[in-house]
Design a protein around this motif. Structure first.
Motif, PDB file in Angstrom:
ATOM      1  N   VAL A   1      47.460  27.446  58.255  1.00 21.20           N
ATOM      2  CA  VAL A   1      47.044  26.907  56.956  1.00 21.20           C
ATOM      3  C   VAL A   1      45.577  26.487  57.073  1.00 21.20           C
ATOM      4  CG1 VAL A   1      49.304  26.146  56.155  1.00 21.20           C
ATOM      5  CG2 VAL A   1      47.958  24.630  57.569  1.00 21.20           C
ATOM      6  N   PRO A   2      44.808  26.678  56.030  1.00 19.69           N
ATOM      7  CA  PRO A   2      43.378  26.331  56.129  1.00 19.69           C
ATOM      8  C   PRO A   2      43.169  24.828  56.084  1.00 19.69           C
ATOM      9  CG  PRO A   2      43.888  27.192  53.938  1.00 19.69           C
ATOM     10  CD  PRO A   2      45.161  27.235  54.711  1.00 19.69           C
ATOM     11  N   ASP A   3      43.554  24.164  57.156  1.00 20.96           N
ATOM     12  CA  ASP A   3      43.548  22.708  57.174  1.00 20.96           C
ATOM     13  C   ASP A   3      43.179  22.209  58.570  1.00 20.96           C
ATOM     14  OD1 ASP A   3      44.275  20.002  56.265  1.00 20.96           O
ATOM     15  OD2 ASP A   3      45.954  20.252  57.647  1.00 20.96           O
ATOM     16  N   ALA A   4      42.144  21.378  58.631  1.00 16.52           N
ATOM     17  CA  ALA A   4      41.636  20.894  59.922  1.00 16.52           C
ATOM     18  C   ALA A   4      42.650  20.007  60.643  1.00 16.52           C
ATOM     19  CB  ALA A   4      40.339  20.115  59.691  1.00 16.52           C
ATOM     20  N   VAL A   5      43.404  19.236  59.879  1.00 20.27           N
ATOM     21  CA  VAL A   5      44.369  18.313  60.505  1.00 20.27           C
ATOM     22  C   VAL A   5      45.480  19.109  61.199  1.00 20.27           C
ATOM     23  CG1 VAL A   5      45.937  16.391  60.093  1.00 20.27           C
ATOM     24  CG2 VAL A   5      43.840  16.600  58.759  1.00 20.27           C
ATOM     25  N   SER A   6      45.984  20.114  60.506  1.00 18.49           N
ATOM     26  CA  SER A   6      47.034  20.937  61.093  1.00 18.49           C
ATOM     27  C   SER A   6      46.540  21.618  62.374  1.00 18.49           C
ATOM     28  CB  SER A   6      47.465  21.987  60.060  1.00 18.49           C
ATOM     29  OG  SER A   6      48.277  22.941  60.642  1.00 18.49           O
ATOM     30  N   TYR A   7      45.286  22.068  62.335  1.00 19.38           N
ATOM     31  CA  TYR A   7      44.661  22.748  63.484  1.00 19.38           C
ATOM     32  C   TYR A   7      44.648  21.812  64.694  1.00 19.38           C
ATOM     33  CZ  TYR A   7      41.270  26.324  65.149  1.00 19.38           C
ATOM     34  OH  TYR A   7      40.645  27.342  65.796  1.00 19.38           O
ATOM     35  N   LEU A   8      44.168  20.580  64.484  1.00 16.86           N
ATOM     36  CA  LEU A   8      44.029  19.652  65.607  1.00 16.86           C
ATOM     37  C   LEU A   8      45.366  19.036  66.011  1.00 16.86           C
ATOM     38  CD1 LEU A   8      40.669  17.909  64.607  1.00 16.86           C
ATOM     39  CD2 LEU A   8      41.028  19.772  66.231  1.00 16.86           C
ATOM     40  N   ALA A   9      46.265  18.883  65.049  1.00 14.96           N
ATOM     41  CA  ALA A   9      47.585  18.327  65.380  1.00 14.96           C
ATOM     42  C   ALA A   9      48.320  19.254  66.353  1.00 14.96           C
ATOM     43  CB  ALA A   9      48.405  18.135  64.111  1.00 14.96           C
ATOM     44  N   GLY A  10      48.027  20.553  66.253  1.00 14.67           N
ATOM     45  CA  GLY A  10      48.691  21.515  67.137  1.00 14.67           C
ATOM     46  C   GLY A  10      47.950  21.732  68.445  1.00 14.67           C
ATOM     47  N   SER A  11      46.812  21.065  68.636  1.00 12.73           N
ATOM     48  CA  SER A  11      46.064  21.328  69.869  1.00 12.73           C
ATOM     49  C   SER A  11      45.684  20.075  70.659  1.00 12.73           C
ATOM     50  CB  SER A  11      44.808  22.142  69.547  1.00 12.73           C
ATOM     51  OG  SER A  11      44.111  21.611  68.451  1.00 12.73           O
ATOM     52  N   ILE A  12      45.334  18.976  69.981  1.00  6.72           N
ATOM     53  CA  ILE A  12      44.884  17.807  70.758  1.00  6.72           C
ATOM     54  C   ILE A  12      45.690  16.537  70.496  1.00  6.72           C
ATOM     55  CG2 ILE A  12      42.534  18.643  71.125  1.00  6.72           C
ATOM     56  CD1 ILE A  12      41.632  16.810  68.819  1.00  6.72           C
ATOM     57  N   ALA A  13      46.557  16.533  69.476  1.00 10.05           N
ATOM     58  CA  ALA A  13      47.406  15.349  69.270  1.00 10.05           C
ATOM     59  C   ALA A  13      48.369  15.260  70.451  1.00 10.05           C
ATOM     60  CB  ALA A  13      48.183  15.481  67.966  1.00 10.05           C
ATOM     61  N   SER A  14      48.709  14.046  70.857  1.00 14.85           N
ATOM     62  CA  SER A  14      49.537  13.914  72.073  1.00 14.85           C
ATOM     63  C   SER A  14      50.918  14.530  71.902  1.00 14.85           C
ATOM     64  CB  SER A  14      49.665  12.438  72.449  1.00 14.85           C
ATOM     65  OG  SER A  14      50.294  11.734  71.408  1.00 14.85           O
ATOM     66  N   THR A  15      51.340  14.744  70.643  1.00 16.20           N
ATOM     67  CA  THR A  15      52.663  15.339  70.413  1.00 16.20           C
ATOM     68  C   THR A  15      52.628  16.865  70.492  1.00 16.20           C
ATOM     69  OG1 THR A  15      52.104  15.231  68.076  1.00 16.20           O
ATOM     70  CG2 THR A  15      53.560  13.502  68.932  1.00 16.20           C
ATOM     71  N   SER A  16      51.441  17.449  70.565  1.00 17.36           N
ATOM     72  CA  SER A  16      51.359  18.914  70.545  1.00 17.36           C
ATOM     73  C   SER A  16      51.754  19.517  71.885  1.00 17.36           C
ATOM     74  CB  SER A  16      49.937  19.358  70.184  1.00 17.36           C
ATOM     75  OG  SER A  16      49.063  19.047  71.248  1.00 17.36           O
ATOM     76  N   SER A  17      52.240  20.735  71.827  1.00 13.18           N
ATOM     77  CA  SER A  17      52.629  21.453  73.051  1.00 13.18           C
ATOM     78  C   SER A  17      51.408  21.645  73.944  1.00 13.18           C
ATOM     79  CB  SER A  17      53.222  22.811  72.655  1.00 13.18           C
ATOM     80  OG  SER A  17      53.319  23.630  73.765  1.00 13.18           O
ATOM     81  N   ASN A  18      50.259  21.895  73.327  1.00 12.16           N
ATOM     82  CA  ASN A  18      49.032  22.109  74.097  1.00 12.16           C
ATOM     83  C   ASN A  18      48.659  20.863  74.904  1.00 12.16           C
ATOM     84  OD1 ASN A  18      46.847  24.053  74.605  1.00 12.16           O
ATOM     85  ND2 ASN A  18      45.528  22.496  73.696  1.00 12.16           N
ATOM     86  N   ALA A  19      48.742  19.685  74.245  1.00  9.50           N
ATOM     87  CA  ALA A  19      48.388  18.431  74.930  1.00  9.50           C
ATOM     88  C   ALA A  19      49.405  18.103  76.022  1.00  9.50           C
ATOM     89  CB  ALA A  19      48.310  17.294  73.924  1.00  9.50           C
ATOM     90  N   GLN A  20      50.670  18.351  75.715  1.00 15.78           N
ATOM     91  CA  GLN A  20      51.721  17.982  76.668  1.00 15.78           C
ATOM     92  C   GLN A  20      51.755  18.916  77.879  1.00 15.78           C
ATOM     93  OE1 GLN A  20      55.340  17.844  74.397  1.00 15.78           O
ATOM     94  NE2 GLN A  20      54.654  16.097  73.201  1.00 15.78           N
ATOM     95  N   ASN A  21      51.526  20.196  77.637  1.00 11.56           N
ATOM     96  CA  ASN A  21      51.649  21.162  78.737  1.00 11.56           C
ATOM     97  C   ASN A  21      50.303  21.556  79.342  1.00 11.56           C
ATOM     98  OD1 ASN A  21      54.535  21.381  78.463  1.00 11.56           O
ATOM     99  ND2 ASN A  21      54.115  22.414  76.536  1.00 11.56           N
ATOM    100  N   LYS A  22      49.441  22.164  78.550  1.00  9.67           N
ATOM    101  CA  LYS A  22      48.180  22.693  79.091  1.00  9.67           C
ATOM    102  C   LYS A  22      47.224  21.561  79.498  1.00  9.67           C
ATOM    103  CE  LYS A  22      49.438  26.941  77.810  1.00  9.67           C
ATOM    104  NZ  LYS A  22      50.627  26.705  77.058  1.00  9.67           N
ATOM    105  N   LEU A  23      47.176  20.498  78.670  1.00  6.83           N
ATOM    106  CA  LEU A  23      46.255  19.401  78.968  1.00  6.83           C
ATOM    107  C   LEU A  23      46.901  18.320  79.845  1.00  6.83           C
ATOM    108  CD1 LEU A  23      44.623  19.097  75.431  1.00  6.83           C
ATOM    109  CD2 LEU A  23      43.382  19.622  77.513  1.00  6.83           C
ATOM    110  N   GLY A  24      48.105  18.583  80.301  1.00  5.29           N
ATOM    111  CA  GLY A  24      48.754  17.683  81.265  1.00  5.29           C
ATOM    112  C   GLY A  24      49.107  16.312  80.712  1.00  5.29           C
TER     113      GLY A  24
END
Lengths: 544, 318
Positions: free
Chosen positions: A444-467
């Protein structure tokens, strides 16, 4: 010379004649093959890069998903500019961002002429949510709808939050307010099917319901007329009852061609004119810039640091490793001719990506060296081996090699290793992986959705890739932003704040913002795609 | 003979069980979770729900202990059930039975082509030992041997397009009488041809010094009769053995050939199954592959006495 010897001894002249005749024959044969294509009308011939055995439109992801829009209609869709357009749903409204009312197009019908009803919408969403359907992204669309959690966990079969007061109205109740819920629906992740065909009495998806043998009906501009999964071939023809514009193509043929060299040869020779996803390092040289041209989409590729593992647990090491890499050179090493664009930050192609206030990480080898010396490791010789994963494909390898070489030259680091495996890397060093190459993005063209899926602590990216990355500033800014309306400037400002806070943790090497490639020859018109990886208006595809 | 065949099968069964246990263990404990892979295959913001994955795993029986899963698999196999693919949900039997005929036909054609081309060439080389013809045949065989299928396939395909502009790229399967089979068949047969040429040449050179060949020549028997009747027959025994063994080479080589030329056979299915960690499919293909090798070796053993009656006598005397 006798007759006998005349027959057995072929003269050089005759051999040349024979060769010429064979050449002409083969050429004419090849040309005839193309004449047949022309006589059949406009046929889009697509090469699919894998021998996919499952083409159910309900999977919500994978390569087969890329062609969903040719045979299925979605509630709404985004065009290539990111503007939302009505499709099966003509209107959407909510007073409190929790209860949403959608109206169906009264003209919307399936390929047998029967009406697309609100019950079909509800049934399609429910079957997409069932665990056994293995829909890869139902969470992104429906996770806020009441009843979804129970279905996803295997303890329910009904979306209790979806009501169908009449056949032309769908009312959705969410567990919590979501101002952009309507945008989450504007894709093919949970396409609208005839629920009585796709869903069995037990709530599960009926196996092979979409294959022509099952006499299915379709909601999109084309219908599946033949499928030979064992040979890797599918054909689609226009849906004569499609409620939108009349399709221009006479047929779409999809054939599995796993080998990139073969696929490139077939496209070059004119036998095929499109591809599901053709990523080679020489794509521009082989098939021209038009082939992979396309707008930037909200997806970006980066090298993520696992901040919980040594030596990335030291912020000065992370800072040194980032500042020692010339990111202009990094981009040139991997995609010198495009179609992608160098990235400085995470956000791209969403409102707020421009002028976000995110200051690009500098390239400063001297400062990097100093920081490494000041770190708890004191220098390169005491650092543990640095292990990358997700290093698959030529462009990615080139980028990773460039980074390693910069660290060697600028910091004196030599112990670097790379593996292709990503999520399930299971080598002896699996607990030592510090860098994950991966993409993040949003549909979706939305900055919040973009960051929620990459740097929010609940995101898979933050939990797995970012340790297990967690920054309270990032989380609180994003949490507050999600409560703001889609067009509220505060929503964007808060997302920008979150990204700036993330910057100070020095946890990634930005690489590139991704372009949505057409993967079609220049003769193919109207193959523009949207954030959902779908052809925006498949009825408009034409050749020549 | 029947007893011999049954004994061979009896030995084959435990061997296959051990192989399958090893394959199952590798798939189970090795890298790649098939359910997670489903969710990670596509780029974009994939955020899978752990609860959902657990529900899928439970439904597919993948949460059971290793030995229980393997035992269930073997039990189902004994009842003629190969199970369903973990990624597509399709019947593994349907997938394999659609792909196997393509690979078998291709392998059979390759064996025939190899025999028809390589045996005469090997004989010609031997009969012209140390001549230009011999060097040319041996050199070509060495060249063919050195080119792997994954290099030869794309090179020939690109070469064809460059040399014959307008010609169709030979892609897809239309049966063994379709012209598109020529290139894949050639690529698949390169290494077996090279091997058999060298094997035949060596065997013929050995036979040439035998007394019966000298006697036949001394009696004035025409050279062609000497070659076909006196030399070829004893040479065929080791060569046919080798032909049986190269079935493995052909099956391995078929993975690349099927990928490059788009042939919907077992090789192509194997690659897809490996990428997806789809172990019911991998196991079924392993089973079929080992069965194929076993049957080809059995056929060779059965052919032995027909080619060389001495083999039959020795077996009887034992």
């Amino acid at each position: 010379m006798s007759d006998q010897s005349d027959k057995t001894n072929i003269s050089r002249r005759n051999a040349l004649k024979l060769g010429l005749a064979a050449g002409v024959g083969l050429t004419v044969f090849g040309m005839n093959a193309r004449i047949v294509m022309a006589e059949e009308g406009q046929v889009l011939k697509v090469a699919n890069p894998a021998f996919d055995q499952d083409w159910s439109p309900l999977r919500g992801g994978g390569r087969t998903f890329r062609w969903n829009s040719i045979w299925w209609a979605s509630p709404m869709y985004f065009d290539s500019e990111g503007n939302i357009k009505p499709y099966v749903f003509t209107s959407w409204e909510s007073a409190d961002n929790t209860v949403w009312t959608f109206k169906l197009d009264p003209k919307a019908v399936f390929s047998d002429g029967s009406k697309i009803t609100s019950a079909d919408v509800k049934g399609s969403w429910e079957v997409s949510s069932m665990p056994n359907t293995k829909n890869q992204r139902a969470d992104q669309v429906l996770s806020r709808v009441k009843g979804y959690a129970e279905i996803a966990a295997g303890s329910g079969t009904e979306l209790t939050g979806v009501a169908t007061p009449d056949e032309g109205t769908v009312v959705v109740t969410l567990g919590a307010a979501d101002p952009i819920f309507f945008m989450r629906l504007a894709n093919h992740i949970a396409p609208i099917t005839k629920a009585s065909q796709s869903r069995g009495s037990d709530g599960e998806e009926i196996i092979d319901w979409y294959k022509p043998d099952s006499k299915p009906v379709f909601s999109g501009p084309f219908k599946l007329t033949s499928i030979d999964i064992d040979a890797g071939k599918l054909s689609f023809e226009p849906n004569e009852n499609f409620f939108g514009p009349k399709p221009k193509l006479a047929r779409i043929d999809i054939t599995s061609i796993e080998d990139n060299v073969t696929a490139t040869s077939l496209i070059k020779s004119g036998e095929f004119n499109a591809h599901t996803e053709l990523v080679t390092s020489t794509i521009i040289q082989d098939l021209g810039p038009e082939f992979s041209a396309g707008p930037l989409i909200p997806t970006s590729q980066h090298f993520w640091f696992n901040i919980s593992r040594a030596p990335m647990d030291d912020p000065k090491v992370r800072q040194a490793l980032i500042m020692a890499v010339d990111r202009d050179g990094l981009f040139k090493a991997s995609y010198p001719d495009g179609p992608h664009k160098k990235a400085d930050q995470i956000l791209n192609s969403v409102p707020g990506a421009e002028n976000s206030g995110f200051e690009p990480y500098p390239y400063d080898p001297a400062a990097a060296k100093k920081l490494l010396a000041e770190s708890t490791y004191g220098g390169p010789e005491r650092l543990p081996k640095i292990l990358f994963v997700g290093i698959s494909g030529p462009a990615i390898q080139a980028a990773a090699q460039f980074i390693a070489e910069q660290w060697r030259q600028n910091l004196g680091i030599t112990a670097v290793d790379m593996k292709p495996q990503q999520d399930s890397y299971a080598g002896p060093d699996q607990n030592s992986v510090q860098i994950f190459r991966d993409d993040v993005g949003t549909r979706v063209p939305d900055a919040v959705s973009y960051l929620a899926g990459s740097i929010a602590s609940t995101s898979s990216n933050a939990q797995n890739k970012l340790g297990g990355y967690k920054n309270d500033k990032v989380d609180s800014a994003l949490a507050e932003a999600t409560t703001k309306a889609a067009d509220d400037p505060q929503r964007i400002a808060l997302a920008q704040e979150a990204q700036k806070a993330f910057r100070e943790d020095w946890a990634f090497i930005p690489w590139y913002s991704q372009a949505m490639s057409r993967w079609a020859t220049k003769e193919v018109k109207g193959l523009e795609k949207n954030l959902d990886w779908q052809v925006v208006e498949p009825w408009n595809i034409s050749i020549g | 003979m029947l007893r011999y065949v049954l004994t061979r099968f009896a030995i084959w069964i435990p061997s296959v069980l051990v192989v399958m246990l090893a394959v199952y263990a590798l798939a189970f404990y090795g890298a790649g979770d098939p359910i997670k892979l489903i969710f990670l295959r596509a780029p974009g913001d994939v955020a899978y729900n752990p609860q959902r994955i657990e529900a899928i795993r439970e439904s597919a029986g993948l949460n059971k202990p290793f030995i229980v899963q393997f035992g269930l698999y073997i039990w189902n196999l004994l009842h003629g059930q190969f199970g369903n693919s973990l990624t597509s949900g399709r019947s593994v039997w349907a997938m394999v039975s659609a792909a196997a005929p393509v690979s078998f036909q291709l392998a059979l054609c390759s064996i025939i082509l190899t025999a028809v081309v390589a045996i005469p060439l090997g004989m010609i080389a031997a009969l012209n030992q140390n001549s230009r013809i011999d060097y040319a045949i041996l050199g070509s065989a060495l060249f063919l041997w050195a080119i792997p299928a994954y290099v030869a396939g794309p090179m020939l395909m690109v070469g064809l397009i460059v040399l014959l502009p307008g010609a169709s790229v030979p892609y897809g399967w239309g049966g063994i009488f379709d012209v598109r089979i020529l290139l894949p068949l050639l690529v698949l047969s390169f290494q077996p041809i090279a091997l058999i040429v060298r094997q035949t040449r060596a065997a013929v050179i050995e036979v040439l010094s035998e007394d019966f060949v000298r006697t036949a020549r001394a009696k004035g028997v025409p050279e062609i009769i000497v070659a076909l009747r006196h030399i070829l027959r004893p040479v065929l025994t080791p060569v046919v053995t080798q032909l049986g063994l190269i079935m493995i080479t052909i099956v391995n080589g078929a993975i690349f050939v099927e990928l490059v030329f788009g042939l919907p056979g077992l090789g192509r299915l194997t690659v897809q199954a490996l990428i997806n960690s789809d172990y019911p499919v991998i196991l079924a293909i392993t089973l079929i592959g080992s069965f194929l090798v076993m049957v080809s070796n059995l056929l060779v053993d059965v052919l032995y006495p027909l080619l060389d009656p001495r083999a039959n006598d020795s077996r009887r005397s034992r």
